[in-house]
Scaffold this active site. Structure first.
Site, PDB file in Angstrom:
ATOM      1  N   GLU A 152       2.339   0.937   1.896  1.00  0.00           N
ATOM      2  CA  GLU A 152       1.363   1.685   2.680  1.00  0.00           C
ATOM      3  C   GLU A 152       2.036   2.716   3.574  1.00  0.00           C
ATOM      4  O   GLU A 152       2.919   2.380   4.368  1.00  0.00           O
ATOM      5  CB  GLU A 152       0.506   0.734   3.526  1.00  0.00           C
ATOM      6  CG  GLU A 152      -0.553   1.453   4.334  1.00  0.00           C
ATOM      7  CD  GLU A 152      -1.600   0.523   4.941  1.00  0.00           C
ATOM      8  OE1 GLU A 152      -2.464   1.023   5.684  1.00  0.00           O
ATOM      9  OE2 GLU A 152      -1.554  -0.688   4.666  1.00  0.00           O
TER      10      GLU A 152
ATOM     11  N   ASP B 185      -6.444 -11.062   0.992  1.00  0.00           N
ATOM     12  CA  ASP B 185      -5.491 -11.014   2.095  1.00  0.00           C
ATOM     13  C   ASP B 185      -5.473 -12.320   2.870  1.00  0.00           C
ATOM     14  O   ASP B 185      -6.538 -12.858   3.223  1.00  0.00           O
ATOM     15  CB  ASP B 185      -5.882  -9.890   3.076  1.00  0.00           C
ATOM     16  CG  ASP B 185      -5.250  -8.562   2.730  1.00  0.00           C
ATOM     17  OD1 ASP B 185      -4.208  -8.549   2.067  1.00  0.00           O
ATOM     18  OD2 ASP B 185      -5.811  -7.519   3.140  1.00  0.00           O
TER      19      ASP B 185
ATOM     20  N   ASP C 132      -8.283  -7.667   4.540  1.00  0.00           N
ATOM     21  CA  ASP C 132      -8.609  -7.959   5.932  1.00  0.00           C
ATOM     22  C   ASP C 132      -9.166  -6.717   6.629  1.00  0.00           C
ATOM     23  O   ASP C 132      -9.604  -6.780   7.780  1.00  0.00           O
ATOM     24  CB  ASP C 132      -7.420  -8.538   6.691  1.00  0.00           C
ATOM     25  CG  ASP C 132      -6.185  -7.654   6.661  1.00  0.00           C
ATOM     26  OD1 ASP C 132      -6.253  -6.525   6.143  1.00  0.00           O
ATOM     27  OD2 ASP C 132      -5.129  -8.111   7.172  1.00  0.00           O
ATOM     28  N   SER C 133      -9.206  -5.591   5.901  1.00  0.00           N
ATOM     29  CA  SER C 133      -9.908  -4.405   6.374  1.00  0.00           C
ATOM     30  C   SER C 133     -11.402  -4.676   6.543  1.00  0.00           C
ATOM     31  O   SER C 133     -12.117  -3.872   7.163  1.00  0.00           O
ATOM     32  CB  SER C 133      -9.701  -3.230   5.412  1.00  0.00           C
ATOM     33  OG  SER C 133      -9.922  -3.627   4.071  1.00  0.00           O
TER      34      SER C 133
ATOM     35  N   GLU D   6       1.547  -9.668   4.341  1.00  0.00           N
ATOM     36  CA  GLU D   6       2.366  -8.566   4.809  1.00  0.00           C
ATOM     37  C   GLU D   6       3.735  -9.042   5.246  1.00  0.00           C
ATOM     38  O   GLU D   6       3.888 -10.135   5.811  1.00  0.00           O
ATOM     39  CB  GLU D   6       1.681  -7.882   6.005  1.00  0.00           C
ATOM     40  CG  GLU D   6       0.343  -7.267   5.672  1.00  0.00           C
ATOM     41  CD  GLU D   6      -0.330  -6.643   6.885  1.00  0.00           C
ATOM     42  OE1 GLU D   6      -1.446  -6.118   6.726  1.00  0.00           O
ATOM     43  OE2 GLU D   6       0.251  -6.667   7.989  1.00  0.00           O
TER      44      GLU D   6
ATOM     45  N   LYS E  24      -2.451 -12.013  -0.880  1.00  0.00           N
ATOM     46  CA  LYS E  24      -1.532 -10.972  -0.422  1.00  0.00           C
ATOM     47  C   LYS E  24      -1.153 -11.238   1.018  1.00  0.00           C
ATOM     48  O   LYS E  24      -2.003 -11.637   1.822  1.00  0.00           O
ATOM     49  CB  LYS E  24      -2.163  -9.582  -0.552  1.00  0.00           C
ATOM     50  CG  LYS E  24      -1.250  -8.443  -0.073  1.00  0.00           C
ATOM     51  CD  LYS E  24      -1.792  -7.066  -0.430  1.00  0.00           C
ATOM     52  CE  LYS E  24      -2.899  -6.605   0.473  1.00  0.00           C
ATOM     53  NZ  LYS E  24      -2.451  -6.383   1.879  1.00  0.00           N
TER      54      LYS E  24
END
Length: 272
Positions: free
Chosen positions: A190, A91, A52-53, A123, A121
């Site tokens: 991270e 993501d 998602d970066s 979070e 993925k």
């Protein structure tokens, strides 16, 4: 202790677990489009993260929050068409899994069906456990993400190192063990202290991939545009720039502009 590197024709979630068991480090980079993904895959990178970066480096947003599920599927589809070897992880974007496990499952299914990705993925720790279980029950591999979780930036208020205090460190370790028990095939850590990352990696049998988490984990991930030096205003301690493409590309474009204006381009050999 390192061992001989095994050649994988196709990297799978099982490959990553085998790599941890044999002591072979895992390489992971982001990619968001066909052309770059083709190069990343051809270079032998084990895992490609459609992160998602993309919200930051592709769309210019300040945070990862604005990117949508449809946009993630578009980027993932482009990457999938390029790869022959790497495992592709996508993501789940902010808002696509936090509301309830059913929504999380619907989002994961869309990514897998519409992009052809290999895994997703998301979070978080205990707060997303039920969502992870629902996705795994559908046969979709899940990678976890702990420590600094950029989708929660407004809760943290800063991008500083996480889990420096004992209470947060203990919770992170508990969450990592929970993610393993629940069935995640790997976890990204991270921006946490290296000693804590080592403790986590030593405490679970699944691979731990670090970004700003020191050398004692099972692999590393960086944002492609950062490690190639295409971005130049971002200077975290953990980032090693392997090229300075920002400068090289700027010089090349300036030369092109000059050549066009001076009538040097195209020359006789560059016309029909």
């Amino acid at each position: 202790m390192s061992t001989a590197k095994k050649e994988y024709k196709r990297v799978t979630v099982k490959s990553l677990v085998d790599m941890k068991a044999s002591g072979e480090k895992i390489s992971m980079l982001t990619a968001y489009d066909y052309t770059m993904a083709k190069i990343v895959d051809g270079a032998g990178v084990d895992v490609i993260l459609v992160g998602d970066s993309a919200s930051n480096v592709m769309a210019g947003h300040e945070t990862t929050l604005p990117i949508t599920l449809d946009q993630m599927i578009y980027h993932a589809s482009s990457v999938i068409r390029a790869i022959d070897r790497a495992l592709v992880v996508v993501d789940l974007p902010f808002g696509s899994y936090q509301s309830d496990p059913k929504e999380a499952l619907r989002s994961a299914i869309r990514i897998m069906k519409e992009s052809g990705a290999h895994s997703v993925k998301l979070e978080g720790g205990k707060e997303v456990k039920e969502s992870i279980k629902r996705i795994l029950n559908a046969g979709i591999p899940v990678m976890g993400h702990l420590g600094l979780t950029p989708q929660s930036i407004y809760k943290f208020g800063t991008y500083t190192v996480r889990a420096k205090e004992e209470e947060e460190a203990e919770q992170l370790l508990k969450d990592a063990k929970m993610l393993e028990r629940t069935g995640c095939f790997a976890i990204v850590l991270e921006k946490i202290p290296a000693a804590l990352a080592k403790q986590v990696a030593d405490s679970v049998s699944i691979p731990i991939i670090g970004i700003g988490a020191g050398p004692y984990v099972d692999g590393q991930v960086l944002v492609l545009h950062d490690m190639l030096g295409m971005t130049h205003e971002f200077h975290p301690r953990f980032l090693r720039r392997y090229l300075n493409l920002y400068e090289d590309m700027t010089k090349a474009m300036e030369q092109y502009v000059s050549d066009v204006k001076s009538l040097d381009f195209p020359n006789e050999s560059e016309q029909y």
